[in-house]
Motif scaffolding. Structure first.
Motif, mmCIF file in Angstrom:
data_model
loop_
_atom_site.group_PDB
_atom_site.id
_atom_site.type_symbol
_atom_site.label_atom_id
_atom_site.label_comp_id
_atom_site.label_asym_id
_atom_site.label_seq_id
_atom_site.Cartn_x
_atom_site.Cartn_y
_atom_site.Cartn_z
ATOM 1 N N THR A 120 0.851 -1.183 0.000
ATOM 2 C CA THR A 120 0.000 0.000 0.000
ATOM 3 C C THR A 120 0.887 1.234 0.000
ATOM 4 O OG1 THR A 120 -0.121 0.065 2.400
ATOM 5 C CG2 THR A 120 -1.820 -1.181 1.245
ATOM 6 N N THR A 121 0.377 2.316 -0.502
ATOM 7 C CA THR A 121 1.178 3.533 -0.603
ATOM 8 C C THR A 121 0.694 4.637 0.315
ATOM 9 O OG1 THR A 121 -0.205 4.242 -2.438
ATOM 10 C CG2 THR A 121 1.803 3.036 -2.996
ATOM 11 N N SER A 122 -0.589 4.650 0.632
ATOM 12 C CA SER A 122 -1.137 5.726 1.456
ATOM 13 C C SER A 122 -2.407 5.263 2.117
ATOM 14 C CB SER A 122 -1.427 6.955 0.594
ATOM 15 O OG SER A 122 -2.108 7.930 1.338
ATOM 16 N N LEU A 123 -2.639 5.760 3.314
ATOM 17 C CA LEU A 123 -3.875 5.441 4.000
ATOM 18 C C LEU A 123 -4.697 6.708 4.242
ATOM 19 C CD1 LEU A 123 -2.750 2.715 6.539
ATOM 20 C CD2 LEU A 123 -3.986 2.424 4.402
ATOM 21 N N GLU A 172 -4.672 5.684 11.470
ATOM 22 C CA GLU A 172 -5.483 5.647 10.257
ATOM 23 C C GLU A 172 -5.516 4.217 9.737
ATOM 24 O OE1 GLU A 172 -7.847 7.984 7.593
ATOM 25 O OE2 GLU A 172 -6.790 8.542 9.418
ATOM 26 N N ASN A 173 -6.573 3.508 10.027
ATOM 27 C CA ASN A 173 -6.713 2.129 9.563
ATOM 28 C C ASN A 173 -7.285 2.091 8.153
ATOM 29 O OD1 ASN A 173 -5.882 0.890 12.032
ATOM 30 N ND2 ASN A 173 -7.893 1.338 12.902
ATOM 31 N N PRO A 174 -6.988 1.048 7.393
ATOM 32 C CA PRO A 174 -7.600 0.940 6.059
ATOM 33 C C PRO A 174 -9.102 0.716 6.180
ATOM 34 C CG PRO A 174 -6.455 -1.080 6.625
ATOM 35 C CD PRO A 174 -6.105 -0.088 7.691
ATOM 36 N N PRO A 175 -9.889 1.259 5.256
ATOM 37 C CA PRO A 175 -11.326 0.982 5.274
ATOM 38 C C PRO A 175 -11.585 -0.476 4.930
ATOM 39 C CG PRO A 175 -10.735 2.206 3.301
ATOM 40 C CD PRO A 175 -9.506 2.146 4.149
ATOM 41 N N LEU A 176 -12.749 -0.977 5.326
ATOM 42 C CA LEU A 176 -13.151 -2.351 5.050
ATOM 43 C C LEU A 176 -14.331 -2.334 4.092
ATOM 44 C CD1 LEU A 176 -13.129 -3.759 8.725
ATOM 45 C CD2 LEU A 176 -11.193 -3.478 7.149
ATOM 46 N N GLY A 182 -10.521 6.176 -3.111
ATOM 47 C CA GLY A 182 -9.378 6.904 -3.641
ATOM 48 C C GLY A 182 -8.029 6.383 -3.226
ATOM 49 N N SER A 183 -7.293 7.190 -2.461
ATOM 50 C CA SER A 183 -5.910 6.858 -2.115
ATOM 51 C C SER A 183 -5.797 6.017 -0.859
ATOM 52 C CB SER A 183 -5.112 8.155 -1.926
ATOM 53 O OG SER A 183 -5.679 8.937 -0.886
ATOM 54 N N SER A 184 -6.890 5.451 -0.392
ATOM 55 C CA SER A 184 -6.855 4.627 0.812
ATOM 56 C C SER A 184 -7.237 3.191 0.463
ATOM 57 C CB SER A 184 -7.821 5.189 1.863
ATOM 58 O OG SER A 184 -7.712 4.473 3.066
ATOM 59 N N PRO A 185 -6.278 2.356 0.064
ATOM 60 C CA PRO A 185 -6.586 0.979 -0.341
ATOM 61 C C PRO A 185 -7.290 0.212 0.782
ATOM 62 C CG PRO A 185 -4.344 1.552 -0.943
ATOM 63 C CD PRO A 185 -4.844 2.654 -0.056
ATOM 64 N N PRO A 186 -8.446 -0.369 0.499
ATOM 65 C CA PRO A 186 -9.207 -1.046 1.551
ATOM 66 C C PRO A 186 -8.786 -2.499 1.726
ATOM 67 C CG PRO A 186 -10.443 -1.105 -0.470
ATOM 68 C CD PRO A 186 -9.172 -0.342 -0.784
ATOM 69 N N VAL A 187 -9.346 -3.108 2.736
ATOM 70 C CA VAL A 187 -9.328 -4.568 2.879
ATOM 71 C C VAL A 187 -10.663 -5.060 2.337
ATOM 72 C CG1 VAL A 187 -9.250 -6.512 4.485
ATOM 73 C CG2 VAL A 187 -7.794 -4.507 4.869
ATOM 74 N N LEU A 188 -10.613 -5.983 1.393
ATOM 75 C CA LEU A 188 -11.809 -6.506 0.744
ATOM 76 C C LEU A 188 -12.156 -7.851 1.373
ATOM 77 C CD1 LEU A 188 -13.849 -5.927 -1.521
ATOM 78 C CD2 LEU A 188 -12.285 -7.078 -3.110
ATOM 79 N N ILE A 189 -13.387 -7.975 1.862
ATOM 80 C CA ILE A 189 -13.801 -9.145 2.637
ATOM 81 C C ILE A 189 -15.007 -9.789 1.965
ATOM 82 C CG2 ILE A 189 -14.612 -9.949 4.907
ATOM 83 C CD1 ILE A 189 -13.295 -7.254 5.977
ATOM 84 N N GLY A 190 -14.894 -11.055 1.554
ATOM 85 C CA GLY A 190 -15.967 -11.735 0.854
ATOM 86 C C GLY A 190 -16.400 -13.004 1.536
ATOM 87 N N GLU A 242 -5.644 -1.202 -6.041
ATOM 88 C CA GLU A 242 -4.937 -2.087 -5.126
ATOM 89 C C GLU A 242 -5.656 -2.174 -3.782
ATOM 90 O OE1 GLU A 242 -1.120 -0.892 -3.668
ATOM 91 O OE2 GLU A 242 -1.594 1.236 -3.847
ATOM 92 N N LEU A 243 -5.330 -3.218 -3.032
ATOM 93 C CA LEU A 243 -5.926 -3.478 -1.731
ATOM 94 C C LEU A 243 -4.855 -3.488 -0.652
ATOM 95 C CD1 LEU A 243 -8.211 -6.529 -2.708
ATOM 96 C CD2 LEU A 243 -8.900 -4.115 -2.568
ATOM 97 N N SER A 244 -5.276 -3.209 0.571
ATOM 98 C CA SER A 244 -4.391 -3.400 1.718
ATOM 99 C C SER A 244 -4.381 -4.856 2.161
ATOM 100 C CB SER A 244 -4.830 -2.513 2.885
ATOM 101 O OG SER A 244 -4.605 -1.150 2.586
ATOM 102 N N GLY A 245 -5.447 -5.578 1.823
ATOM 103 C CA GLY A 245 -5.544 -6.997 2.184
ATOM 104 C C GLY A 245 -6.850 -7.566 1.673
#
Length: 330
Positions: free
Chosen positions: A2-5, A57-61, A128-136, A165-168
């Motif tokens: 990740t580059t930015s949160l 600053e945590n990544p969004p979910l 935008g510039s805050s790569p999330p964690v994608l949960i399925g 991109e994603l944070s996770g």
């Protein structure tokens, strides 16, 4: 990775139209129902719950449901839990599900051309510039897997319009990369009665008419009848059209293997899962080269089950490790 949160949220439309379901899900305190307009012009329901104050600053979910569900399945317990733990949380309803618009045709979409692309558009437009964690969850996990393959393949080949991109990524009781055909065959040979029940419950939608069958398919035996009935009604209303054409879906599987393991992946399973067996969980773990975590005394609908906290706490611990400065590349 990740580059930015830094969070850059773009506005979405608020609910200004009558609900599409006859039993709309009543939001909890702190939740908002918004609509993201897709390039097709169709609108996708999003239930959001912003975080309480957090020192970091945590990544969004971003949560993706499976068949017969919609955004509400995450809003019940997990959105309040994770927002109170410092994470902005968003649950989407895929097209034709929940309060989202219905596309033309007889099914809601496909892994690649509709569902994964719709999620990518939501992330690109709003996070935008805050790569999330994608949960399925369940078949939603298969959509997340396709998303993962597209991030890496498109970036590696230098193609434009790569998925953000994603944070996770987290796969919760997910259909494995090869699809559900292996699950069905194993059940037919090892658990024929269970195979019949699964087919009756899901393919024939028997869970919609029987509380005991609905409970056995999705929940733990201790789940109260009234609560099963409530979720059963919401499931009926959520799935106005099939999520996939299963024949076309199976023809497109297995999901492409990511060329690079650049995204952290958590594979989370339930010991009492009536749909995804232990071998299916292990297959997904092998595919992403991670050790799956199997939660005891929890059923397939981990986020709604009696002991929903068990899975949420395991996921929170993983997220906290993921958000440590040493795990964020920059």
């Amino acid at each position: 990775m990740t580059t930015s949160l830094k969070m850059t949220i773009k506005p979405m439309a608020a609910l200004t139209r009558p609900p599409r379901t006859t039993i709309p899900y009543e939001l909890k305190k702190g939740q908002n129902r918004l609509f993201h307009k897709l390039p097709s012009g169709l609108k996708m329901e999003v239930i959001e719950q912003r975080r309480s104050k957090s020192e970091r600053e945590n990544p969004p979910l971003v949560f993706v449901h499976g068949s017969y569900h919609a955004a509400w399945c995450w809003a019940e317990h997990w959105l309040p839990f994770f927002s109170s733990s410092g994470f902005d949380s968003y649950a989407v309803s895929l097209l034709g599900q929940g309060e989202s618009d219905e596309p033309l045709g007889t099914v809601a979409g496909t892994l690649q051309s509709t569902h994964a692309s719709d999620i990518a558009d939501f992330i690109d437009s709003n996070l935008g510039s805050s790569p999330p964690v994608l949960i399925g969850h369940s078949f939603g996990g298969l959509i997340v897997q396709y998303y993962l393959a597209n991030i890496v393949n498109k970036q590696t080949l230098g193609m434009e319009n790569a998925f953000p991109e994603l944070s996770g990524a987290v796969l919760v009781c997910s259909v494995p990369p090869s699809g559900n055909s292996g699950l069905v065959l194993r059940y037919l040979f090892s658990k024929p009665v269970a195979a019949f029940k699964v087919t009756l419950s899901l393919a024939a939608k028997g869970f919609q008419k029987s509380i005991p069958l609905c409970r056995e398919t999705f929940f733990s035996p201790a789940m109260d009848d009234q609560l099963v009935k409530r979720y059963q009604d919401l499931m009926k209303e959520s799935s106005r059209m099939p999520l996939f054409d299963l024949r076309k879906l199976n023809a497109s599987l297995p999901v492409p293997k990511p060329i690079e393991n650049s995204t952290n992946v958590l594979v989370l399973g339930a010991k009492d899962d009536f749909i995804v067996d232990d071998e299916g969980l292990k297959e997904t773990g092998r595919f992403y080269e991670v050790e799956p975590v199997c939660i005891e005394c929890v059923a397939h609908d981990m986020m709604l089950d009696c002991s929903w906290e068990k899975g949420a706490e395991v996921l929170l611990s993983w997220l906290c490790d993921l958000s440590k400065p040493e795990n964020i590349s920059g």
